[in-house]
Design an enzyme around this catalytic site. Structure first.
Site, mmCIF file in Angstrom:
data_model
loop_
_atom_site.group_PDB
_atom_site.id
_atom_site.type_symbol
_atom_site.label_atom_id
_atom_site.label_comp_id
_atom_site.label_asym_id
_atom_site.label_seq_id
_atom_site.Cartn_x
_atom_site.Cartn_y
_atom_site.Cartn_z
ATOM 1 C CB CYS A 100 40.704 43.357 37.024
ATOM 2 S SG CYS A 100 41.660 44.862 37.280
ATOM 3 N N GLY A 101 43.643 42.061 38.327
ATOM 4 C CA GLY A 101 44.420 41.805 39.539
ATOM 5 C C GLY A 101 44.349 42.948 40.533
ATOM 6 C CG HIS A 102 44.000 47.390 39.730
ATOM 7 N ND1 HIS A 102 43.609 47.247 38.416
ATOM 8 C CD2 HIS A 102 43.156 48.311 40.257
ATOM 9 C CE1 HIS A 102 42.617 48.063 38.154
ATOM 10 N NE2 HIS A 102 42.316 48.727 39.243
ATOM 11 C CG HIS A 220 45.497 43.997 28.955
ATOM 12 N ND1 HIS A 220 44.321 43.391 28.610
ATOM 13 C CD2 HIS A 220 45.230 44.755 30.054
ATOM 14 C CE1 HIS A 220 43.368 43.774 29.461
ATOM 15 N NE2 HIS A 220 43.893 44.595 30.349
ATOM 16 C CG ASP A 246 47.609 48.640 35.597
ATOM 17 O OD1 ASP A 246 47.470 49.357 36.616
ATOM 18 O OD2 ASP A 246 47.284 47.441 35.554
ATOM 19 C CB CYS A 250 49.397 45.081 35.218
ATOM 20 S SG CYS A 250 48.058 44.347 34.249
ATOM 21 N N GLY A 251 48.121 43.125 37.885
ATOM 22 C CA GLY A 251 48.089 41.777 38.456
ATOM 23 C C GLY A 251 47.959 40.684 37.411
ATOM 24 C CB THR A 252 45.609 40.010 34.612
ATOM 25 O OG1 THR A 252 45.545 41.361 34.121
ATOM 26 C CG2 THR A 252 44.389 39.704 35.449
HETATM 27 O O1 PYC Z 1 45.772 44.528 37.592
HETATM 28 O O2 PYC Z 1 45.108 42.932 36.232
HETATM 29 C C1 PYC Z 1 45.242 44.114 36.523
HETATM 30 C C2 PYC Z 1 44.727 45.125 35.584
HETATM 31 C C3 PYC Z 1 44.207 44.911 34.343
HETATM 32 C C4 PYC Z 1 43.854 46.169 33.825
HETATM 33 C C5 PYC Z 1 44.181 47.109 34.768
HETATM 34 N N1 PYC Z 1 44.706 46.454 35.840
#
Ligand code: PYC
Length: 324
Positions: A100-102, A220, A246, A250-252
């Site tokens: 999870c990026g965030h 996603h 999100d 969304c980092g990923t």
């Molecule tokens: O930031 O990767 C992310 C992420 C995945 C689901 C919610 N945020």
């Protein structure tokens, strides 16, 4: 539930120590103590143990009445690799995430808040690989993600009530379907319509048996609009697995987008990609290539919002969270 938790419950109340933060608007709840014993095998095995033996723990931490469907939980666990600052297992209102990026940015800010890391470069172990985090003096965080890639391009779908959609399938630590198609502008006042559209895409992927590698569910959905804004190159709307959107870029998902853009020749190492989320907050992304693999880096910032003791009381009918 496994016996230690049952015993604790019989004796009254389980106390779970958590630190809350948000990254570009998206909340993360880092569980720092009171966690079930998951053993000392790989992080992927521990995530399976959490899923199999302690799933009510996940629900208690992130679901109402203590949480909400937007919160991502991050359970800290000792790393198997001593060069890592921590191991982390991410979860949400319906299940478990690869990365999870965030949340990674939230974990970095939380470890700094707890005095467990200082500015500099650190490593975090996750069930899908190790990520490198750089905590800057000003509190901002850059993480180098696990290798990301596009699995397939130009997948065509017919979405009931919406019509044809074309998009790519890519991995950025979770599986994403990414498309420029959208029924309306990617703006907060359209969140309800965007949620309905992305749910319909997700259902269409399932009903057509379109998956990630090894049959993995694509859970996603990433809509994007590459019209540049004053602070961004692109704007997105991302549907998360449990039906929430999100709040961050969304980092990923942005890692998956960078993999697609790289595959199309639209970006190269050194380009900086500024990705805005639906609320207008921005992550900056770049890519590194090593050993024929693509490593996205994402930078952003988290803010601590609470330090809390979550209490799970045997007499509470919603002790383990409300499941909708
Ligand atoms: O930031 O990767 C992310 C992420 C995945 C689901 C919610 N945020």
């Amino acid at each position: 539930m496994a016996s230690r938790f049952n015993a604790a419950l019989r004796n009254g109340v389980i106390r779970i120590r958590a630190v809350d933060s948000h990254t570009a608007g998206e909340p993360t709840r880092v569980v720092v103590s009171g966690v079930p014993d998951l053993g000392d095998s790989s992080l992927a095995d521990r995530r399976e143990r959490l899923r199999t033996d302690f799933d009510p723990f996940r629900s208690a931490v992130v679901n109402e009445p203590r949480g909400s469907k937007a919160i991502v939980g991050a359970l800290l666990t000792p790393p198997t690799d001593p060069s890592c600052a921590a191991g982390v297992i991410f979860f949400n209102n319906t299940g478990y995430l690869g990365m999870c990026g965030h949340g990674t940015i939230g974990v970095a800010a939380t470890l700094a808040h707890l005095g467990r890391i200082g500015p500099g470069v650190h490593r975090l172990e996750t069930p899908v690989g190790t990520v490198t985090i750089t905590l800057n003096q000003d509190g901002s965080v850059v993480f180098e993600n696990i290798p990301s890639f596009r699995l397939s391009a130009n997948i065509q779908l017919n979405i009931p009530d919406f019509g044809p959609v074309i998009g790519d399938i890519a991995w950025g630590g979770n599986w994403f379907f990414l498309t420029r198609n959208r029924p309306c502008d990617l703006r907060p006042h359209n969140i309800e319509q965007l949620t309905a559209f992305t749910w319909a895409i997700r259902r269409a992927l399932n009903s057509n048996s379109i998956t990630g590698s090894q049959g993995a569910e694509i859970d996603h959905i990433y809509l994007y609009d590459d019209t540049p804004g004053p602070d961004s190159d692109s704007r997105n709307f991302v549907l998360c697995p449990g039906g929430s959107y999100d709040r961050s870029p969304c980092g990923t998902g942005t890692s998956a987008l960078l993999a697609c853009k790289y595959a199309d020749g639209a970006i190269g190492p050194g380009s900086v990609w500024r990705q805005a989320g639906i609320l207008g907050t921005v992550f900056e992304g770049t890519i590194l290539t090593r050993d024929a693999k693509l490593y996205p880096t994402i930078s952003g910032r988290a803010h601590i919002t609470a330090e809390a003791d979550l209490l799970i009381d045997a007499r509470d009918p919603f002790a383990w969270g409300i499941k909708h």
